[in-house]
Write a protein that holds these residues in place. Structure first.
Motif, PDB file in Angstrom:
ATOM      1  N   GLU A 125     -18.343 -70.959 -23.438  1.00  0.00           N
ATOM      2  CA  GLU A 125     -18.165 -70.013 -24.550  1.00  0.00           C
ATOM      3  C   GLU A 125     -16.802 -70.159 -25.209  1.00  0.00           C
ATOM      4  O   GLU A 125     -16.683 -70.164 -26.439  1.00  0.00           O
ATOM      5  CB  GLU A 125     -18.336 -68.589 -24.036  1.00  0.00           C
ATOM      6  CG  GLU A 125     -18.086 -67.522 -25.105  1.00  0.00           C
ATOM      7  CD  GLU A 125     -18.114 -66.122 -24.535  1.00  0.00           C
ATOM      8  OE1 GLU A 125     -17.865 -65.174 -25.306  1.00  0.00           O
ATOM      9  OE2 GLU A 125     -18.376 -65.976 -23.318  1.00  0.00           O
ATOM     10  N   TRP A 126     -15.753 -70.275 -24.407  1.00  0.00           N
ATOM     11  CA  TRP A 126     -14.395 -70.324 -24.964  1.00  0.00           C
ATOM     12  C   TRP A 126     -14.166 -71.598 -25.761  1.00  0.00           C
ATOM     13  O   TRP A 126     -13.430 -71.575 -26.744  1.00  0.00           O
ATOM     14  CB  TRP A 126     -13.373 -70.198 -23.847  1.00  0.00           C
ATOM     15  CG  TRP A 126     -13.593 -69.012 -22.966  1.00  0.00           C
ATOM     16  CD1 TRP A 126     -13.894 -69.016 -21.636  1.00  0.00           C
ATOM     17  CD2 TRP A 126     -13.561 -67.643 -23.360  1.00  0.00           C
ATOM     18  NE1 TRP A 126     -14.052 -67.735 -21.168  1.00  0.00           N
ATOM     19  CE2 TRP A 126     -13.855 -66.871 -22.210  1.00  0.00           C
ATOM     20  CE3 TRP A 126     -13.327 -66.977 -24.562  1.00  0.00           C
ATOM     21  CZ2 TRP A 126     -13.905 -65.479 -22.226  1.00  0.00           C
ATOM     22  CZ3 TRP A 126     -13.385 -65.590 -24.591  1.00  0.00           C
ATOM     23  CH2 TRP A 126     -13.663 -64.858 -23.446  1.00  0.00           C
ATOM     24  N   TRP A 127     -14.787 -72.685 -25.351  1.00  0.00           N
ATOM     25  CA  TRP A 127     -14.655 -73.933 -26.116  1.00  0.00           C
ATOM     26  C   TRP A 127     -15.306 -73.786 -27.487  1.00  0.00           C
ATOM     27  O   TRP A 127     -14.767 -74.243 -28.490  1.00  0.00           O
ATOM     28  CB  TRP A 127     -15.284 -75.090 -25.343  1.00  0.00           C
ATOM     29  CG  TRP A 127     -14.418 -75.563 -24.213  1.00  0.00           C
ATOM     30  CD1 TRP A 127     -14.288 -75.017 -22.984  1.00  0.00           C
ATOM     31  CD2 TRP A 127     -13.514 -76.674 -24.254  1.00  0.00           C
ATOM     32  NE1 TRP A 127     -13.371 -75.717 -22.231  1.00  0.00           N
ATOM     33  CE2 TRP A 127     -12.884 -76.742 -22.989  1.00  0.00           C
ATOM     34  CE3 TRP A 127     -13.188 -77.619 -25.220  1.00  0.00           C
ATOM     35  CZ2 TRP A 127     -11.937 -77.715 -22.670  1.00  0.00           C
ATOM     36  CZ3 TRP A 127     -12.248 -78.597 -24.911  1.00  0.00           C
ATOM     37  CH2 TRP A 127     -11.638 -78.639 -23.652  1.00  0.00           C
ATOM     38  N   GLY A 128     -16.460 -73.123 -27.506  1.00  0.00           N
ATOM     39  CA  GLY A 128     -17.111 -72.888 -28.787  1.00  0.00           C
ATOM     40  C   GLY A 128     -16.285 -71.996 -29.691  1.00  0.00           C
ATOM     41  O   GLY A 128     -16.152 -72.250 -30.893  1.00  0.00           O
ATOM     42  N   ARG A 129     -15.715 -70.931 -29.116  1.00  0.00           N
ATOM     43  CA  ARG A 129     -14.874 -70.029 -29.919  1.00  0.00           C
ATOM     44  C   ARG A 129     -13.632 -70.735 -30.440  1.00  0.00           C
ATOM     45  O   ARG A 129     -13.205 -70.521 -31.581  1.00  0.00           O
ATOM     46  CB  ARG A 129     -14.459 -68.826 -29.075  1.00  0.00           C
ATOM     47  CG  ARG A 129     -15.566 -67.840 -28.783  1.00  0.00           C
ATOM     48  CD  ARG A 129     -14.986 -66.566 -28.186  1.00  0.00           C
ATOM     49  NE  ARG A 129     -16.018 -65.615 -27.823  1.00  0.00           N
ATOM     50  CZ  ARG A 129     -15.759 -64.392 -27.371  1.00  0.00           C
ATOM     51  NH1 ARG A 129     -14.499 -63.988 -27.218  1.00  0.00           N
ATOM     52  NH2 ARG A 129     -16.743 -63.583 -27.053  1.00  0.00           N
ATOM     53  N   ALA A 130     -13.033 -71.579 -29.608  1.00  0.00           N
ATOM     54  CA  ALA A 130     -11.819 -72.283 -30.022  1.00  0.00           C
ATOM     55  C   ALA A 130     -12.087 -73.207 -31.200  1.00  0.00           C
ATOM     56  O   ALA A 130     -11.302 -73.255 -32.153  1.00  0.00           O
ATOM     57  CB  ALA A 130     -11.252 -73.080 -28.849  1.00  0.00           C
ATOM     58  N   PHE A 131     -13.214 -73.904 -31.167  1.00  0.00           N
ATOM     59  CA  PHE A 131     -13.517 -74.843 -32.243  1.00  0.00           C
ATOM     60  C   PHE A 131     -14.076 -74.141 -33.478  1.00  0.00           C
ATOM     61  O   PHE A 131     -14.239 -74.774 -34.518  1.00  0.00           O
ATOM     62  CB  PHE A 131     -14.495 -75.919 -31.755  1.00  0.00           C
ATOM     63  CG  PHE A 131     -13.843 -76.972 -30.905  1.00  0.00           C
ATOM     64  CD1 PHE A 131     -13.161 -78.029 -31.493  1.00  0.00           C
ATOM     65  CD2 PHE A 131     -13.878 -76.886 -29.530  1.00  0.00           C
ATOM     66  CE1 PHE A 131     -12.546 -78.993 -30.718  1.00  0.00           C
ATOM     67  CE2 PHE A 131     -13.262 -77.845 -28.736  1.00  0.00           C
ATOM     68  CZ  PHE A 131     -12.596 -78.905 -29.335  1.00  0.00           C
ATOM     69  N   ARG A 132     -14.368 -72.854 -33.370  1.00  0.00           N
ATOM     70  CA  ARG A 132     -14.767 -72.073 -34.540  1.00  0.00           C
ATOM     71  C   ARG A 132     -13.634 -71.199 -35.068  1.00  0.00           C
ATOM     72  O   ARG A 132     -13.808 -70.509 -36.074  1.00  0.00           O
ATOM     73  CB  ARG A 132     -15.971 -71.186 -34.198  1.00  0.00           C
ATOM     74  CG  ARG A 132     -17.259 -71.931 -33.944  1.00  0.00           C
ATOM     75  CD  ARG A 132     -18.447 -70.976 -33.941  1.00  0.00           C
ATOM     76  NE  ARG A 132     -18.299 -69.934 -32.937  1.00  0.00           N
ATOM     77  CZ  ARG A 132     -18.750 -70.012 -31.697  1.00  0.00           C
ATOM     78  NH1 ARG A 132     -19.383 -71.099 -31.294  1.00  0.00           N
ATOM     79  NH2 ARG A 132     -18.589 -68.991 -30.846  1.00  0.00           N
ATOM     80  N   SER A 133     -12.488 -71.239 -34.399  1.00  0.00           N
ATOM     81  CA  SER A 133     -11.355 -70.407 -34.802  1.00  0.00           C
ATOM     82  C   SER A 133     -10.627 -71.033 -35.989  1.00  0.00           C
ATOM     83  O   SER A 133     -10.096 -72.150 -35.891  1.00  0.00           O
ATOM     84  CB  SER A 133     -10.386 -70.241 -33.625  1.00  0.00           C
ATOM     85  OG  SER A 133      -9.198 -69.621 -34.034  1.00  0.00           O
ATOM     86  N   ASP A 134     -10.612 -70.331 -37.105  1.00  0.00           N
ATOM     87  CA  ASP A 134      -9.933 -70.853 -38.297  1.00  0.00           C
ATOM     88  C   ASP A 134      -8.439 -71.026 -38.051  1.00  0.00           C
ATOM     89  O   ASP A 134      -7.823 -71.996 -38.503  1.00  0.00           O
ATOM     90  CB  ASP A 134     -10.156 -69.915 -39.488  1.00  0.00           C
ATOM     91  CG  ASP A 134     -11.612 -69.890 -39.934  1.00  0.00           C
ATOM     92  OD1 ASP A 134     -12.334 -70.871 -39.656  1.00  0.00           O
ATOM     93  OD2 ASP A 134     -12.021 -68.880 -40.534  1.00  0.00           O
ATOM     94  N   GLY A 135      -7.838 -70.063 -37.326  1.00  0.00           N
ATOM     95  CA  GLY A 135      -6.410 -70.158 -37.055  1.00  0.00           C
ATOM     96  C   GLY A 135      -6.066 -71.367 -36.209  1.00  0.00           C
ATOM     97  O   GLY A 135      -5.083 -72.067 -36.470  1.00  0.00           O
ATOM     98  N   ALA A 136      -6.896 -71.632 -35.192  1.00  0.00           N
ATOM     99  CA  ALA A 136      -6.644 -72.778 -34.324  1.00  0.00           C
ATOM    100  C   ALA A 136      -6.825 -74.093 -35.082  1.00  0.00           C
ATOM    101  O   ALA A 136      -6.013 -75.014 -34.955  1.00  0.00           O
ATOM    102  CB  ALA A 136      -7.578 -72.730 -33.116  1.00  0.00           C
ATOM    103  N   LEU A 137      -7.884 -74.182 -35.874  1.00  0.00           N
ATOM    104  CA  LEU A 137      -8.137 -75.413 -36.630  1.00  0.00           C
ATOM    105  C   LEU A 137      -7.038 -75.669 -37.656  1.00  0.00           C
ATOM    106  O   LEU A 137      -6.608 -76.810 -37.855  1.00  0.00           O
ATOM    107  CB  LEU A 137      -9.502 -75.337 -37.314  1.00  0.00           C
ATOM    108  CG  LEU A 137     -10.717 -75.276 -36.379  1.00  0.00           C
ATOM    109  CD1 LEU A 137     -11.996 -75.110 -37.178  1.00  0.00           C
ATOM    110  CD2 LEU A 137     -10.789 -76.525 -35.508  1.00  0.00           C
TER     111      LEU A 137
END
Length: 266
Positions: free
Chosen positions: A50-62
């Motif tokens: 789940e956290w990997w999916g959230r990280a790659f969908r995070s606009d701030g992280a990207l």
């Protein structure tokens, strides 16, 4: 040189302990990035993606990844040009103050990052009156990225000597022809290694970046620091930390492989 069995065992134990101290925490971060717990309890109660999916969908992280990559690419490119020019000037020519200039070129990598950051912040804001932005970060990163390129290029130039270049000149080749056909092919792997190391150094730099980035600039390390203490963000930060480790390892491994291949050819 032969060493006793006791010495070998002692060296093996010390090496194992040192490697464990360095890499076990990284392994913990990797495991936590798959934990079902949002507070990073140990041992993990379960595992999830789940956290990997959230990280790659995070606009701030990207956006932070893109900013770090852009800064690292431009800084490395500038460092390649400036570091190569400096290496030729200091290795192939003799002039008054050469040793002093050589020291000043290497000094930024030896100074504590906080000193460099404060100095550059004062330069941009107080002396030059330039607002902090992504370009001030790029300039700041270039100051220490130059050192990695410079050191690799100088070391290669010392091993190369000048005999082939002199032979090329005797055969009628001009300066640029000699550089393109004789000097650069011998220097190419050293420059590529220096550029990869410069990219890795810039990508995960945090101290100097903090002092030279404007309010709208946030690199990946800054994003991690801003979110590591926030509720339910720790696992996402662990994911980003794992990605950051991988991104840092790849150019370093490539640089080491290039250096090893060059030594084997020689």
């Amino acid at each position: 040189m032969r060493i006793s069995l006791g010495t070998r065992v002692t060296l093996g134990v010390v090496t194992t302990v040192i490697l464990a101290v360095v890499y076990v925490p990284l392994l913990v971060v990797l495991v936590n990035s798959f934990s079902t717990s949002s507070s990073l309890t140990w041992p993990p109660p379960g595992f999830t993606l789940e956290w990997w999916g959230r990280a790659f969908r995070s606009d701030g992280a990207l956006e932070a990844v893109g900013t770090s990559a852009l800064v690292a690419l431009i800084s490395s490119a500038l460092a390649l040009v400036l570091g190569t020019m400096l290496s030729f000037a200091l290795q192939r020519f003799s002039f008054f103050g050469r040793n002093t200039v050589n020291l000043l070129v290497i000094l930024p990598i030896a100074l504590p990052g906080i000193i460099t950051g404060i100095a550059l912040n004062n330069l941009f804001r107080t002396i030059l009156g330039v607002p902090l932005s992504i370009w001030t970060v790029i300039i700041a990163h270039t100051t220490f990225c130059i050192v990695t390129v410079f050191n690799n290029a100088v070391a290669r130039l010392r091993r190369m000597g000048t005999s082939l270049e002199e032979a090329s000149a005797d055969l009628g080749a001009g300066v640029w022809t000699t550089f393109r056909l004789v000097t650069f092919p011998q220097l190419r792997s050293a420059l590529l290694t220096g550029g990869l190391l410069a990219f890795a150094l810039s990508f995960d730099e945090i101290v100097v970046t903090t002092f030279t980035a404007g309010s709208g600039v946030r690199t990946l390390p800054m994003f991690i620091i801003d979110n590591v203490a926030r509720p339910n963000q720790a696992p996402i930060v662990s994911v980003i930390a794992v990605v950051l480790v991988v991104v840092s390892i790849v150019p370093i491994a490539l640089a080491q492989k290039l250096s090893g291949s060059e030594q084997q050819r020689r």
